[in-house]
Write an enzyme that holds these catalytic residues in place. Structure first.
Site, short mmCIF file in Angstrom:
data_model
loop_
_atom_site.label_atom_id
_atom_site.label_comp_id
_atom_site.label_asym_id
_atom_site.label_seq_id
_atom_site.Cartn_x
_atom_site.Cartn_y
_atom_site.Cartn_z
N GLU A 131 27.60 8.15 -27.86
CA GLU A 131 27.08 7.05 -27.05
C GLU A 131 26.82 7.59 -25.65
O GLU A 131 27.70 8.19 -25.03
CB GLU A 131 28.09 5.89 -27.00
CG GLU A 131 27.81 4.84 -25.95
CD GLU A 131 26.43 4.19 -26.10
OE1 GLU A 131 25.71 4.10 -25.08
OE2 GLU A 131 26.08 3.79 -27.23
N GLY A 182 31.15 0.38 -26.25
CA GLY A 182 31.01 -0.99 -26.73
C GLY A 182 29.57 -1.45 -26.85
O GLY A 182 29.31 -2.46 -27.51
N GLY A 183 28.64 -0.77 -26.19
CA GLY A 183 27.23 -1.11 -26.33
C GLY A 183 26.75 -2.15 -25.34
O GLY A 183 27.48 -2.64 -24.47
N THR A 184 25.48 -2.53 -25.49
CA THR A 184 24.80 -3.44 -24.57
C THR A 184 25.45 -4.82 -24.54
O THR A 184 25.67 -5.40 -23.47
CB THR A 184 23.32 -3.57 -24.96
OG1 THR A 184 22.69 -2.29 -24.83
CG2 THR A 184 22.59 -4.57 -24.08
N CYS A 185 25.75 -5.37 -25.71
CA CYS A 185 26.25 -6.74 -25.79
C CYS A 185 27.47 -6.95 -24.91
O CYS A 185 27.53 -7.89 -24.11
CB CYS A 185 26.57 -7.10 -27.24
SG CYS A 185 27.41 -8.68 -27.43
N HIS A 191 35.12 -37.54 -36.77
CA HIS A 191 34.64 -38.39 -35.66
C HIS A 191 35.72 -38.44 -34.59
O HIS A 191 36.89 -38.55 -34.90
CB HIS A 191 34.37 -39.80 -36.18
CG HIS A 191 34.11 -40.80 -35.08
ND1 HIS A 191 32.89 -40.92 -34.48
CD2 HIS A 191 34.93 -41.71 -34.48
CE1 HIS A 191 32.95 -41.88 -33.56
NE2 HIS A 191 34.19 -42.38 -33.55
#
Length: 462
Positions: free
Chosen positions: A39, A44-47, A447
């Site tokens: 990487e 962890g990446g873009t997100c 409900h």
């Protein structure tokens, strides 16, 4: 370490640690495969770092501020006007992101994979030269290779735009001051999310959209509802507004000159006109990996590229640009790398636009269904008709469902209202099961909840 003339052989080599790549790398390493993942940017990446997680943390802050302003409606009095503390805002965002990044460090280590922070370049068939951040270099050849390098914000070729120091959707997350006036170029999902967020923070926002409506992929009636909500928050929406030039003055203000001769001046400028694939510098030609006409890695419905045993997943492969779509890509890849026959064909990918309130969508719009020649029935329900929305004093919005007139199957839904990202999953599951809308209409739902609105929405069809 293998010598540069003798590539190190591994079972799986993953280039880019987005959702699909990191999930596959950890999964296969735990299964006993030899795995290397490289990487070049953020763990962890873009997100986690610059997209979903930090932006939704900030959306949560904006909604908390709005709730504080409305507290008296609930019988709660707050002394003084609620305001944004930017230092606390950053601490909140960075705390959420930092915690998830640290968790990923441990997950990577515990999986047993070989994780490298650095860059990767193909030198031949399934062979990659990895240059680690510390300068160490190695050649690695994978039995299978997965490309998962994602996308990056794109900038349109508007004169003066880069020189003016315009923010993109990642740079804006590093803000140190809250602008008094913000101009946003681009009325898609990202532009609308930031426009709503900053308007709730108290910034005067002008949103510039080119031809047509904001949220151009949505039905006009839904886009109009979102536009009305943004306008009520103080966003000045201008459609048909094409930027011709951008200038930053000596006093720091930024002026966008439009094609019709008018102009908009603000303290800062955000460009939210889409994203483009990250493929530069990967040496894909050496690997025999072809790109499509838009510059994305070309794949089939099994996520195979043009090169044998080289796969691509997530945004860089042209998948819908959502983390959950990349997660599904991981499942497809895992199956196909272990002898399965999984496919992305025909998958149903919902999404949520995190404006306030939010827009959740799945399946066909009414426009798309009619363009396909479908005979449809359309259900509509104002959010004000949902009891739970009334108790929360959040009655802005409308729900809409498109149903096949013959079979009764739900073809799609657009739910614009509070917490609809949680509700749309139930619609998706009904669609995956091919249920007649009456099965959902007659379901016994708690409900008062937002989900109960599905009973009320589909009951309008009889």
């Amino acid at each position: 370490m293998a010598g540069m003339n003798a590539p190190e052989e591994v079972d799986l080599l993953v280039v880019g640690g987005g959702k699909a790549g990191k999930s596959l790398a950890m999964d296969r390493a735990k299964a006993g495969w030899s795995v290397v993942m490289v990487e070049r940017d953020k763990i962890g990446g873009t997100c986690i770092n610059v997209a979903c997680i930090p932006t939704k943390a900030l959306v949560g802050s904006a909604r908390a501020l709005e709730a504080a302003r409305s507290a008296e409606a609930f019988g709660v009095r707050i002394e003084g006007a609620p305001e944004v503390d930017l230092a606390l805002l950053r601490r909140h965002k960075e705390g959420v992101v930092g915690g998830m990044v640290e968790a990923h460090r441990h997950l990577f280590a515990d999986s047993g994979m070989d994780f490298v922070m650095g860059s990767a370049e193909f030198t031949g068939e399934r062979t990659v030269r990895i240059t680690a951040d510390d300068g160490a270099t190695r050649l690695v050849r994978g039995r299978d290779v997965v490309i998962n390098t994602g996308t990056t914000p794109s900038m349109p070729p508007v004169p003066g735009l880069r020189e003016a120091g315009a923010w993109d959707s990642e740079a804006i997350l590093r803000l140190r001051t809250l602008p008094r006036r913000l101009t946003v170029i681009g009325g898609g999902y990202i532009g609308c999310e930031f426009a709503s967020m900053f308007a709730l923070f108290g910034t005067a926002v002008t949103l510039l959209q080119g031809p047509g409506q904001i949220l151009p992929r949505e039905d006009p009636d839904i886009a109009e509802q979102v536009a009305a909500a943004l306008t009520a928050q103080g966003v000045d929406i201008r459609t048909g507004a094409r930027a011709e030039r951008v200038d930053r003055a000596a006093d720091g203000t930024v002026t966008v000159v439009l094609a019709d001769g008018s102009s908009v001046t603000g303290d800062e400028l955000l460009v939210a006109t889409g994203r483009e694939p990250v493929t530069a510098g990967l040496g894909l030609e050496a690997a025999g990996v072809e790109l499509d006409e838009r510059g994305y890695v070309s794949v089939d419905d099994r996520l195979r590229t043009s090169a044998p045993h080289v796969w691509a997943a997530g945004d860089v492969a042209g998948s819908p640009q959502f983390t959950h779509a990349s997660w599904h890509d991981f499942r497809v890849l895992r199956a196909n790398l272990t002898g399965g026959e999984a496919s992305t064909a025909g998958r149903l990918v919902p999404y949520t636009v995190f404006t306030t309130p939010e827009l959740a969508r799945v399946g066909l719009t009414e426009t798309e269904a009619r363009e396909q020649g479908r005979d449809v029935r359309v259900a509509r329900l104002p959010v004000a008709a949902i009891p739970r929305a009334k108790t929360l004093h959040e009655t802005t919005g409308v729900w809409k469902a498109v149903v096949d007139a013959g079979s009764g199957e739900i073809l799609g839904a657009a739910l614009f209202g509070p917490e609809t990202g949680e509700v749309v999953a139930a619609v998706q599951m009904a669609m995956l099961g091919g249920l007649d809308y009456r099965r959902v209409r007659d379901a016994v739902i708690t409900h008062p909840t937002q989900a109960e609105g599905l009973n009320l929405l589909l009951d309008t069809l009889g």
